[in-house]
Design a protein around this motif. Structure first.
Motif, short mmCIF file in Angstrom:
data_model
loop_
_atom_site.label_atom_id
_atom_site.label_comp_id
_atom_site.label_asym_id
_atom_site.label_seq_id
_atom_site.Cartn_x
_atom_site.Cartn_y
_atom_site.Cartn_z
N PHE A 2 11.91 -35.36 21.90
CA PHE A 2 11.30 -34.63 20.79
C PHE A 2 9.84 -34.29 21.06
CE2 PHE A 2 14.86 -34.39 18.27
CZ PHE A 2 15.53 -35.60 18.27
N LEU A 5 8.67 -31.39 19.17
CA LEU A 5 8.46 -31.66 17.75
C LEU A 5 7.10 -32.28 17.51
CD1 LEU A 5 11.46 -33.12 15.73
CD2 LEU A 5 10.30 -30.94 15.48
N TYR A 9 4.21 -30.87 15.24
CA TYR A 9 3.63 -31.69 14.17
C TYR A 9 2.72 -32.75 14.78
CZ TYR A 9 7.26 -29.66 11.18
OH TYR A 9 8.07 -28.80 10.47
N LEU A 14 -0.16 -33.51 10.66
CA LEU A 14 0.49 -34.33 9.63
C LEU A 14 -0.54 -34.93 8.68
CD1 LEU A 14 3.28 -36.15 11.69
CD2 LEU A 14 3.57 -34.31 10.04
N LYS A 18 -1.02 -34.02 4.66
CA LYS A 18 -0.94 -35.09 3.66
C LYS A 18 -2.21 -35.15 2.81
CE LYS A 18 1.84 -38.94 3.37
NZ LYS A 18 3.05 -39.31 3.88
N GLY A 64 2.72 -24.96 0.29
CA GLY A 64 3.52 -24.46 1.40
C GLY A 64 3.91 -25.61 2.31
N CYS A 65 4.38 -25.29 3.49
CA CYS A 65 4.87 -26.31 4.41
C CYS A 65 3.70 -27.05 5.07
CB CYS A 65 5.74 -25.66 5.47
SG CYS A 65 4.83 -24.51 6.51
N ARG A 122 7.76 -20.35 13.07
CA ARG A 122 6.69 -21.03 12.33
C ARG A 122 5.30 -20.45 12.60
NH1 ARG A 122 8.67 -25.73 10.26
NH2 ARG A 122 7.02 -25.36 8.76
N HIS B 357 8.17 -29.84 2.64
CA HIS B 357 8.60 -28.46 2.45
C HIS B 357 9.93 -28.20 3.17
CE1 HIS B 357 8.51 -24.04 2.73
NE2 HIS B 357 7.67 -24.08 1.71
N HIS B 359 10.99 -25.83 4.92
CA HIS B 359 10.91 -25.35 6.30
C HIS B 359 10.63 -26.47 7.29
CE1 HIS B 359 10.43 -20.74 5.84
NE2 HIS B 359 11.51 -21.21 5.30
N ASP B 360 9.90 -27.48 6.84
CA ASP B 360 9.67 -28.63 7.71
C ASP B 360 10.96 -29.43 7.86
OD1 ASP B 360 6.91 -28.08 8.12
OD2 ASP B 360 6.47 -28.87 6.12
N THR B 363 13.17 -27.43 10.26
CA THR B 363 12.66 -27.45 11.64
C THR B 363 13.03 -28.76 12.34
OG1 THR B 363 10.81 -26.01 11.10
CG2 THR B 363 10.56 -27.37 13.05
N ILE B 364 12.86 -29.88 11.63
CA ILE B 364 13.19 -31.17 12.25
C ILE B 364 14.71 -31.29 12.43
CG2 ILE B 364 12.94 -33.68 12.10
CD1 ILE B 364 10.23 -32.69 11.89
N ARG B 367 16.06 -29.73 15.50
CA ARG B 367 15.84 -30.44 16.75
C ARG B 367 16.88 -31.54 16.97
NH1 ARG B 367 12.48 -27.34 20.11
NH2 ARG B 367 12.53 -25.67 18.59
N TYR B 368 17.58 -31.91 15.89
CA TYR B 368 18.69 -32.86 16.03
C TYR B 368 20.03 -32.11 16.10
CZ TYR B 368 15.68 -36.87 14.99
OH TYR B 368 14.72 -37.85 15.04
N PHE B 418 9.67 -39.31 9.80
CA PHE B 418 8.72 -38.43 10.50
C PHE B 418 7.51 -38.10 9.63
CE2 PHE B 418 7.06 -34.62 12.44
CZ PHE B 418 7.25 -34.83 13.80
N PHE B 419 7.79 -37.79 8.37
CA PHE B 419 6.70 -37.40 7.48
C PHE B 419 6.15 -38.60 6.70
CE2 PHE B 419 8.68 -33.30 8.26
CZ PHE B 419 7.56 -32.57 8.62
N GLY B 420 6.62 -39.79 7.08
CA GLY B 420 6.10 -41.01 6.48
C GLY B 420 6.26 -41.04 4.97
N SER B 421 7.37 -40.47 4.50
CA SER B 421 7.57 -40.45 3.05
C SER B 421 8.66 -41.44 2.67
CB SER B 421 7.95 -39.06 2.56
OG SER B 421 9.13 -38.63 3.18
#
Lengths: 151, 421
Positions: A2, A5, A9, A14, A18, A64-65, A122, B357, B359-360, B363-364, B367-368, B418-421
């Protein structure tokens, strides 16, 4: 597996997504422009306080994203103190970087967006707020869109 | 994470081996970014079975000629195959007659045909066009264009706040005497809601209101019977039901089509042409100007045969079972918000993960190897109503498996990490 990826990101992206910097409405802005991507609903307003030719302060609002939000956040930090011409020059460098992956040394932290070029879908996310900032700096208070509406 | 090929789908009540159909779809057998492809974007477009792909090659290698014009053998073969496809389409939706099927590029063109040909001839200022709040842009914008031209007014049957289904308690309120047309989606591409179109059409018919059903998401997924639904018009896109892109059809009751002016002018749609005046061909040819897509209907014919061999009742059951399974499993994921009904949904699930979001998310997932759709799904007014800019959507077809849903859930957890949520 990855790597790309984590290229996209990056930690700095990131982190800014946040906790975006300069994320506020600027009441005494002298130039305001809106950036919208109708395809995904991303929508940002960029506020600038100009002192003659120089950006004294910059902020933004919107949603947005992660890519678009981090881009707007880093943008506001990057253009403070810059002249109009500097902003336009930086816009060109960022646009070139997100499409080719080649980061100019002078872009500093913005180099985090170089990985975007591997994700063609993107690129618009990364460049959206830059379009708005460029318009605002030129004093064109209008909505810039990633999609060109027909007249 | 376990790969799809290694996991075994849990035993289900249905005896059909759905995974076996995957062999008919060459595209499904591939790795994407180093993972087995899990294609969950079927509401955007379905994949095509070998039989459909082969039919295109066969047509161009053996039968290609223009239709309805020639006397020679190839032209006869093409014309026969083209008209056989029309008969098959009529049978597919139980239309009373093949002349009631007009081939179009898809559901969008079919709606535009009705809006233009029927709408301009029948609507005047102040007339109301009734739609629902969950329509796709293709069932909003053509009517806006028509309203601009004629002075007609758009009105919407609202959706409920909790499960986002049509609020039928409001039907009498919006279905007033000034409504001339009621156009409604059968299965919502953004929510998975299955609308009671027969009930809605009956209410409309009682008031003399013309009806159109957008069956883009339903035609390839569940049995359809236009006589049972009781609609005046119904539109279908082939590419969402195993056929190529660029082919679909309009069903219109003969008495409506007969009284409509042409849509496009050109060859084929005329009876006689004079330098200053022409007369029109019979339906359906009146609406099919120019050389049509010929291989499209022929491939669509094969797709319809393919689907009916499986049985659309069976297929719909599998769709619903998968989407319920996905819904229930996503509901267990903390921070996952789901849209649409809790039960009885068609084969798709719209969701949001915390404040990540769409789109995020997509996107991830990509990749899988998991293909999802993220965005407003061409339903911007609906997204505004739901209070979200976009959602992520997983949409299923008969070749999807429970193991693929499991894979989706694993990936959702990876995205959260990934987004730490």
């Amino acid at each position: 597996m990855f790597d790309d990826l984590t290229d996209l990101y990056q930690q700095v992206i990131l982190e800014h997504a946040k906790s975006p910097r300069n994320f506020r409405v600027m009441e005494d802005a002298t130039c305001v422009a809106n950036g919208t991507n109708p395809l995904c609903g991303d929508n940002y307003t960029v506020y600038l306080k100009m002192d003659g030719d120089v950006v004294k302060d910059a902020s933004f609002q919107g949603s947005g994203c992660a890519i678009s939000k981090a881009s707007a956040s880093l943008l506001t930090a990057a253009i403070k103190g810059k002249t109009r011409a500097d902003v336009e020059l930086l816009f060109d460098k960022v646009q070139n970087m997100v499409t080719t992956g080649e980061a100019d040394e002078s872009v500093g932290k913005l180099a985090a967006f170089a990985g975007v070029h591997k994700f063609p879908a993107r690129v618009k996310c990364a460049i959206l707020s830059w379009h708005a900032a460029k318009s605002a700096a030129q004093g064109i208070a209008e909505t810039v869109s990633t999609e060109e509406p027909a007249e | 994470m376990e790969s799809v090929s290694e996991s075994t789908p849990p035993a289900r009540e249905t005896a059909i081996d759905w995974a076996a159909y995957r062999k008919d779809f060459p595209i499904l057998d591939q790795q994407v970014h180093g993972h087995p492809l899990v294609y969950l974007d079927n509401a955007a477009t379905s994949q095509k079975p070998r039989a459909v792909i082969d039919s295109l090659v066969r047509y161009y290698e053996r039968d290609n000629a223009n239709v309805h014009r020639g006397i020679h053998e190839l032209s006869n073969r093409s014309t026969d195959a083209f008209e056989a496809a029309r008969k098959r389409a009529a049978r597919f939706i139980n239309a009373p007659a093949p002349e009631e099927i007009v081939f179009t590029r898809g559901a969008t063109e079919a709606i535009n045909l009705v809006a233009s040909a029927w709408g301009n001839a029948n609507l005047k200022a102040g007339d109301v066009i009734l739609l629902t709040e969950m329509e796709h842009h293709s069932n909003i914008v053509p009517w806006q264009l028509l309203a601009e031209k004629t002075g007609a007014i758009l009105r919407y049957l609202p959706i409920t706040a909790d499960e986002h289904i049509l609020d039928l308690s409001k039907l009498d309120e919006v279905l007033t005497d000034d409504v001339k047309l009621f156009s409604m989606v059968h299965i919502s591409n953004a929510l998975g809601v299955v609308n009671p179109v027969a009930e809605l059409c009956e209410a409309a018919r009682k008031k003399g209101v013309v009806t159109l059903v957008d069956a883009a998401q339903s035609a390839g997924h569940c049995p359809l019977d236009v006589q049972e639904i009781g609609c005046d018009f119904l539109v279908v896109s082939g590419h969402k039901m195993c056929a190529p892109t660029g082919i679909g059809f309009l069903f219109g009751r003969a008495e409506r089509l007969n009284r409509m002016p042409p849509y496009h002018g050109g060859g084929e749609m005329i009876a006689t042409v004079d330098y200053f005046k022409s007369t029109w061909n019979q339906i359906p040819h009146k609406f099919e100007a120019g050389t049509p897509d010929i291989s499209g209907p022929i491939a669509l014919h094969v797709a319809m045969d393919y689907l009916d061999k499986i049985g659309r009742e069976n297929l719909f059951k599998h769709d619903k079972e998968l989407s319920q399974y996905a819904y229930d499993r996503l509901a267990e994921v903390s921070g996952c918000r789901l849209y649409g009904p809790k039960q009885g949904r068609a084969g798709l699930v719209s969701f949001m993960l915390d404040d990540v979001h769409a789109h995020d998310v997509v996107t991830i997932a990509d990749r899988y190897g998991v293909a999802l759709r993220g965005g407003h799904h061409c339903t911007q007014p609906l997204m505004k109503k739901l209070g979200v800019p976009s959602t992520a959507r997983a949409s299923f077809y008969f070749y999807n498996t429970h193991a693929e849903v499991d894979r989706l859930i694993d990936v959702v957890h990876e995205i959260k990490k990934f987004f730490g949520s």
